[in-house]
Structure formats: C-alpha cells, structure tokens
Design an enzyme around this catalytic site. Structure first.
Site, PDB file in Angstrom:
ATOM      1  CD  GLU A 134     -42.057 -11.654  27.686  1.00 39.92           C
ATOM      2  OE1 GLU A 134     -42.144 -11.187  28.831  1.00 39.92           O
ATOM      3  OE2 GLU A 134     -42.759 -12.578  27.276  1.00 39.92           O
ATOM      4  CB  ALA A 269     -42.782  -6.826  37.354  1.00 39.25           C
ATOM      5  CG  MET A 270     -38.757  -9.115  32.260  1.00 43.21           C
ATOM      6  SD  MET A 270     -40.000  -9.754  31.087  1.00 43.21           S
ATOM      7  CE  MET A 270     -39.286 -11.372  30.746  1.00 43.21           C
ATOM      8  CD  GLU A 305     -43.636 -10.257  36.863  1.00 41.10           C
ATOM      9  OE1 GLU A 305     -42.999 -10.971  36.060  1.00 41.10           O
ATOM     10  OE2 GLU A 305     -44.629  -9.566  36.519  1.00 41.10           O
ATOM     11  CG  HIS A 308     -44.366 -15.276  34.604  1.00 40.68           C
ATOM     12  ND1 HIS A 308     -45.049 -15.892  33.585  1.00 40.68           N
ATOM     13  CD2 HIS A 308     -44.788 -13.986  34.601  1.00 40.68           C
ATOM     14  CE1 HIS A 308     -45.852 -15.002  32.994  1.00 40.68           C
ATOM     15  NE2 HIS A 308     -45.723 -13.847  33.597  1.00 40.68           N
TER      16      HIS A 308
END
Ligand SMILES: [Zn+2]
Length: 857
Positions: A134, A269-270, A305, A308
C-alpha cells in the site's frame, strides 16, 4: 520520487486471477518471478498496459483459451510506473492468460518487496525479505493491475532456501523439495481482493503454536528467540477476531491469520489479508515490564489491523480518495475493540489525546478537507495523516453517538453485506446507514468531510440565565505576523451541538443543529452551569464566557466526565493559541482542576503546562517551575510514591506522569534525586520499580544527563531485550539539556545504531528539545544531502514535525527560508502545516512573555 499522476489503467483488459511464483535471493538482494494472470479482454486490443516499476520483464505472451499464443514486447514508462506490452497480433475479446517472467531487486526503501536485517544474540546479522504494497507498490514486485478496483484472487508460490520460513496471505497447502536444495512453498488461493493487500515474508523466522480461534488458526511470527514476547499479541489477536466477527456479523474472510513482526517497517502495521505485518513495538512486548501505554498501543494496532480484514479488505475503496474512510473507520473500530478488551483502560477517554492532535492540525489555515480528489501518488500518500486517522475517527464517533450505537452498527452490517468482495465510494456507506436508520446521514457527513477546519461555539447566558446565546465561527490559531498567513473565511456549517445544563440538583440536555452563525436556546430553568459539548463527542471547540468557565470549573470533578474536563483544558489552551483566551484564565482553570483523578485529564494539563513552559522568558522560569510544583505536588503526594498492589493501571500511569512532570518541568530536586536512585537500581534489577515509573525515570534522568549518564542510557538501549525498552532509552538520548550530547545523538541517528524506521522520529524529538533546537537545526541543514538520500522521501516530513515547537523568531525565519530553498517533493502539505504551526508557537511566545508574570501570581 517526484509526484506523478496515477493515470488510471484502461479497462479494456480486466484481470481476475494471478498465479504468482517468486524466488527471492536474500544474499544477492534480488528476486525472480513468473506470473500467469487470467484476464478478460473486453474489446480487441493490440497492447496491454499494466503497472510495473523497477522490474525487468524478460518474457511476456498471451495464451488464448484454445492454447493460441500472442507474443508481447515490454516497454517501460517510469514516470507513470507502467509497462506497455505490445502484442504481435490483435487479441480478440474473451478470456486470455498473460504469462510474464521477470526479475527485480530487494530494495532497502521499506516499500515493494524489500529486505530487512536484524542481529541475533550472538551478534550475527540476518536478512529477511518482506512486502509493503500500500498504496501503489505491488507493481515493484510483479507486473499487475495495481489499482484497488481491479480485485482478483491470488495463488502464490515462494521458492526459498530450505532453512527459511515463508508465509503469505493464505494457508500453506504443499511444499516441494527442489534438486538445488531449495523448496517451493504453495499457498491456497486468496479471496477476491486488491493488489495492495498481497503480501509475502521470507526469512529465518519463528512462529508460535497455532491458537484456534473458533476455527481460524492464529499465529504470531517473529525473528528467533522472541517467543516470550508474543502471548499478549495472541491474546488481543484472538479477542479481536471474536469481537469483530461478532460485531460485524460476518465471519472472518481469510483462511488463517498470521501477525508478523518485521524489524524494519515504515508504518505501524499493514492489514494484508491473513498476513498482517507490524513494526516490532506494535506487536511484541514483555507484558510484565511494559507501561500501560505500550500495552494499549499493541492492543490498538492489532485490533486496528484485524478490523481492516472486513472494512478495507473484504469491502474496499474504489479509489485512493477512500483511504481516509478505510483508516478512520479502522481507527474507530480499534477503540471499540480495545475498550471491550480492557474496559478499565477507558479507551474513549484516552482518545481525547489523539483527538487533540487532530484538532491542532485542523486549526491551521493549511489544514485540508478529510476527503479530497486523489490524482498523484503523493496525494494518496498524503492521506495517511492525523486528519485521516484521528479527525476521521472523531467524526465517525460523533455520528455513532448521534445515531445511537445499535442503529449505527446495523448500518455498518448492511454496508458490509451489500458490498462484500467489491469496491465502494464513501457515499455508499452513508447511504447504507441512511437506509438502516432513516436519518439524513449523507447530508450531515458531507458537511464534515468536504470542508476543512472545525468551528468554535461561543456560549453566553442571558442576565437572568434562562437563555443561552450560541455563536459559531471557524476556529483558527493566530500565527505570527511574519508568517504572512491570512485566516480562512468564516463560513457557517451544520454543527450538532449538544448542551448539558445544570440547575439545582437536575441537569437537562439540549440538542441544537446550529446551521446559522448565531442561535438562542431558551431554558425552562435558570442555568447554574453549562457544558457546551456533552460527553465531548462533538468535533468542535467551546468558548465559555468568564463566569461560565468559573461556574463549571468550580464543580468539574463533581459534574463533568473525564472527557469533558479534558475538553475544558484542551479548549482553553486552543483559545490562547488563537489569541482569544488568556494565560491567566488558562492557569486559573488548571489550578481549579489540581485535584483531578483522571490520567487523560492530567496528561492534557501537563502537556499544556509544558507548552507554556517551553516559551517562558528566562526571568520567569523559576516562578513557572514553582507553579508546576504547586500544581502537581499535592496530586502526586495523594497517590504515594509506589504502586499499590491491585490499583488500576491508569492510576499507576498517572503517578508516573505526575512524577515525570514535577521532576522535569517543575525541576523538583527531591524527585530528581529519587529518579537518579531508581535509575541506578534499575541497572541492577529491571523490576526495581514498576514499568510506568521506570519509563518516567529514564526521561527524568536523561533531561539532565552528563556524558556518563548519557553513555549509560545508550548502553541500556543497545542491551535492551524488547523494542520498547530499546526505544525508551534511545529516544531519551535526544532529551539532554546539554546541546553537545544532543548533537552526539544526531550523529548516531545517521548510523546503523539507529534503525532507519526510527531515525526521523528521533531527530524530530531532538529538534523539539528547547535547549538544543538551534544546534539540531544546524546539524540537519549540514547533513541535508545525507538525510535526503538515506531516508525514503515520503518519510522526511516526520523530521520536519520537530519544528512545530520552535519559538525563537530568528531560528523560525531561517528554517522557513531553508525549507523554501529545499522543498520536500513528497509531503508538501505536512511541511506547510509544520511551518504554520511553528509560527503559531512564535506568536504564543510573545503572548506568554507579556502575560506569564501576571498569570503566575
Ligand atoms: Zn489502517
């Protein structure tokens, strides 16, 4: 990287499935790959345009449904980050498979497919490879249609050395041993999702045992030897999975969930589906030796996260203008989840602090609307800021409280069910909530999302106190005249004001949708006291007339919630920054709150006090310190010196905050001596004092460090077991009052002793050091070329953040001139905001110089 337009790819070719094989060579820092992409051609084409950056494509061809082959030749257009595949024949409409063979470099820029290194206990260095796609970096790893609306399924294979651990979005299904000693790890196909959520990690890593969370296998993965730092992450991970699938009313959309700590990571974080990556401080910790804030941070980030996985991954924004909603909503759900996980942390009260940061930037003329049109890659990256996360989440919270929690939840469920596996516009969410609730949600939200800034609502009572006069203005800080900034026009907006009025032993609530500049509210009973923002849920500031402030502040502990008391301090300080309040009135309020018993309220009192102290004139410093001691001393004394077994964690944290503040800002010698003794004791026994106090001790000791103490802090940073402890000691090196020591620290930040991911935050902290700001700025300008090449350009605004506290007019002038001569291509907006905020501090210093003497007496 220059800002480039994110030209949209043609939709004449639409991918639906990727078969990807990647073989990273960690030693050589390269990778090789093949991709077979199933796609539909919608009209005859002679070429395919897709995304590719820093890749070599050695072979490309299209295969038809009957096995027919069309060769393709790739040419690259670096500015648009695309490759054009010229076809040797026209491809007819219908299904095709695109085959590509490619190679690339494992870079060190923390985006795309990149490498990260760590040192083991024996001092040996190891490399791992991981991804961060991203917003627009999948194209650095494989040729693809790298826009969120091109959703596909992904079947991934990784070819790696036999001893390495490999993980991706979905479950491992098979492993082939290869003749050359490597292995091929196969993963199940993912759900239908966007390219920016694809992930893989390869390296010498270790996984915890699997925790079965109602059928979802959950693990934490980290570099070897950190297994004892994973139980808390597993606990909040399992809690979040259960809480969120229940709250959303939809089961977890992946087939497993791995939470992976990466030693070098640009963000917190992702949310890669099933393969969530974190910086170490956001995932791993030693529960017994962590502060309440550190525990809460891990809980927050893990919950965020996982939130999401549904909001973002299952239902995804159609284009990057939707990033704000993706992040604002996940931030909102993070707090819902953490609040349910540990109610005693009072997560929504603590949200006040994060909201203050959003208010602060949103009070600048250079603020922005929450949603805006995204044209360039920089526009997309620019959305990841405090206005997206904190203001966005505040606005979502305001809507939830306005609609009621159940109705709001019903709207979200309706939205997620209607748009699963698809892409949406922001308005789809408002429409879904509108359908579920019958409220004009789109109209309300549009006024908050498409207009920058926020209002201040002034409240004054009539002489008989049976009517209230309300007035709204756009709120702005007043910057120094040297900045040449014109304040924005004052357009009224729809402000859902909720007032709480006290009369005798009763209270009454009054809801007013303030759409005009002024309004009058008639009361049934004369008001004794007025709360202008009931429960602090409205994203607006309140200006009370003098006598109203006194009336409410005098009974604050009895009649106001912590967030409302927090709001009083927050609003008063903002009014001082805007040139509308006074330091005397502010300090009067702080004195009346000196018996407060809430951590967040005290954190704001301390923050505000410190901001004033930073700009105090030399001849007032002693009087200011005496004020701090008088303000904080009794509250600290009431709590006692040491943690009481069984006390709430927020009480322990409050004691530590008060101790830190009285020692550093009050320069309380007895407390400084205590800190020095604790510091020595902690060197022998890390459990000598509780974790929150230990954290405060490090800051106190560092502030007056001599070379020997500074060296000891540095030694403890290097020897630390956890990332939190390392950062606690390393960060404190920036706080020394001796500029020579701070400059030593700046030098360290440009070496491998400080991780690239941390260095700019730490240099910004050094720049905020009031005793060394000029020296640090001198250092930065001398090393500007090194800084510009060593760090990803998109992260350099983090460093400039440090100028917000600069109060010296001469230094401010030279900073502004330097930044005009050395523009930061990515992050123009944040730099502009930091500059404007700096000039607000300069103006504050003038007011404090004029007023502080009177305020302190
Ligand atoms: Zn997020």
């Amino acid at each position: 990287m220059a800002a480039h337009d994110l030209n949209r790819l043609p939709t004449t070719v639409v991918p639906s499935h990727y078969d990807l094989e990647l073989a990273p060579d960690l030693e050589a820092a390269t990778f090789a790959g093949t991709a077979e992409v199933t796609l539909i051609v919608t009209e005859p084409v002679d070429q395919l345009i897709l995304h590719a950056l820093d890749l070599e494509i050695s072979e490309a061809w299209l295969e038809g449904a009957e096995g027919e082959r069309i060769d393709a030749t790739a040419t690259f257009d670096t500015p648009s980050e695309t490759a054009t595949l010229a076809l040797s024949a026209t491809a007819a409409p219908g299904p095709w498979t695109l085959h590509t063979t490619f190679t690339g470099e494992l870079n060190d820029k923390l985006v795309g497919f990149y490498r990260s290194t760590f040192t083991d206990d024996a001092g040996a260095t190891h490399t791992l490879a991981c991804t961060q796609f991203e917003s627009t970096h999948a194209r650095r790893s494989f040729p693809c249609w790298d826009e969120p609306a091109f959703k596909s399924t992904f079947a991934i294979r990784l070819v790696v050395d036999d001893g390495l651990f490999a993980v991706s979005n979905a479950r491992e299904t098979a492993v082939d041993q290869l003749p050359d000693g490597r292995k091929r790890v196969h993963f199940a196909p993912t759900m239908y999702m966007s390219t920016y959520l694809v992930a893989f990690v390869v390296g010498p890593l270790e996984a915890t045992d699997v925790v079965d969370v109602d059928g979802v296998p959950l693990r934490v993965i980290a570099v070897p030897g950190k297994g004892d730092l994973t139980p808390f992450a597993l606990e909040i991970g399992a809690f979040s999975l259960r809480y969120l699938s229940d709250w959303y009313g939809i089961s977890y959309p992946g087939d497993k969930l791995d939470l992976i700590a990466i030693p070098d990571f640009a963000f917190g974080a992702m949310e890669n589906l099933g393969c969530v990556t974190f910086r170490e401080t956001a995932l791993l910790l030693d529960e017994g030796r962590s502060t309440q804030a550190e525990l809460q941070r891990v809980a927050d980030v893990v919950a965020h996260e996982i939130a999401h996985m549904w909001f973002g991954d299952l239902v995804t924004m159609g284009w990057w203008n939707g990033i704000w909603l993706n992040e604002a909503f996940a931030t909102f759900m993070e707090m819902m989840t953490t609040d349910a996980f540990r109610p005693e942390w009072q997560r929504w009260t603590d949200f006040g602090l994060a909201r203050s940061a959003a208010f602060d930037t949103d009070s600048l003329t250079s603020t922005r609307a929450i949603e805006y049109e995204v044209v360039t890659a920089a526009d997309a990256e620019g959305m990841f800021d405090v206005l997206t996360y904190e203001k966005g989440a505040s606005v979502v919270r305001m809507l939830q409280q306005y609609l009621g929690e159940d109705r709001f939840q019903a709207g979200i469920r309706h939205y997620l069910e209607a748009h699963s596996y698809a892409n949406t516009e922001t308005t789809d969410l408002w429409d879904a909530i509108e359908e579920a609730t019958g409220e004009p949600v789109r109209q309300i939200m549009d006024s908050w999302i498409f207009h920058p800034g926020h209002p201040v609502v002034s409240v004054a009572a009539s002489s008989d106190r049976t009517a209230l006069q309300l007035r709204q203005d756009r709120f702005s800080f007043a910057p120094d005249a040297a900045a040449g900034i014109t304040l924005p026009p004052n357009e009224p907006r729809s402000v859902p004001v909720v007032l709480r009025i006290g009369h005798g032993d009763d209270t009454s609530l009054h809801r007013v949708l303030l759409t005009e500049p002024e309004a009058t509210v008639e009361l049934d009973h004369a008001a004794d006291w007025i709360v202008g923002n009931h429960q602090g849920n409205g994203f607006y500031r309140v200006a009370l007339a003098d006598e109203e402030l006194q009336a409410v502040a005098g009974r604050a502990q009895a009649v106001l919630s912590p967030l409302e008391r927090y709001g009083l301090v927050e609003d008063e300080f903002a009014l001082v920054l805007a040139g509308r309040g006074s330091v005397t009135r502010l300090f009067g309020l702080l004195r009346s709150l000196s018996a407060d018993d809430d951590l967040s309220v005290w954190q704001r009192i301390i923050g505000v006090t410190a901001s004033i102290g930073r700009v105090a004139p030399d001849d007032q410093v002693e009087a200011y310190r005496a004020f701090v001691r008088a303000l904080i001393g009794p509250a600290l004394q009431a709590l006692g010196d040491a943690k009481v077994p069984g006390e709430p964690e927020r009480t322990t944290a409050r004691r530590a905050s008060l101790f830190d503040a009285i020692a550093r800002f009050g320069d309380d010698q007895a407390r400084r001596d205590q800190a020095a003794a604790h510091f020595t004791a902690l060197g022998e026994d890390p459990d000598a004092v509780d974790a929150d106090l230990a954290d405060a001790v490090v800051r106190v000791v560092a502030s007056t460090a001599d070379q020997a103490t500074w060296d000891e802090l540095r030694r403890r940073a290097a020897a630390a077991r956890t990332a939190q402890d390392a950062l606690r000691h390393q960060g404190a090196l920036a706080d020394a009052q001796d500029p020579a020591l701070v400059l030593q620290f700046c030098e360290l930040c440009l070496t491998d002793e400080v991780r690239t991911q941390d260095a700019l935050f730490l240099l910004a902290r050094a720049l905020r050091n009031r005793y060394a700001a000029a020296e640090v700025w001198g250092f930065l300008t001398e090393h500007w070329d090194v800084i510009s090449t060593r760090f990803p350009s998109s992260t350099v605004p983090r460093l400039i953040d440090g100028i917000r506290g600069v109060s010296d007019r001469e230094l401010a002038t030279s900073i502004a001139a330097f930044l005009a001569d050395h523009p930061i291509k990515q992050g123009t907006k944040p730099v502009q905001q930091h500059l404007e905020r700096m000039w607000v501090t300069v103006a504050l210093a003038d007011r404090v110089h004029a007023e502080l003497g009177a305020a302190l007496t």
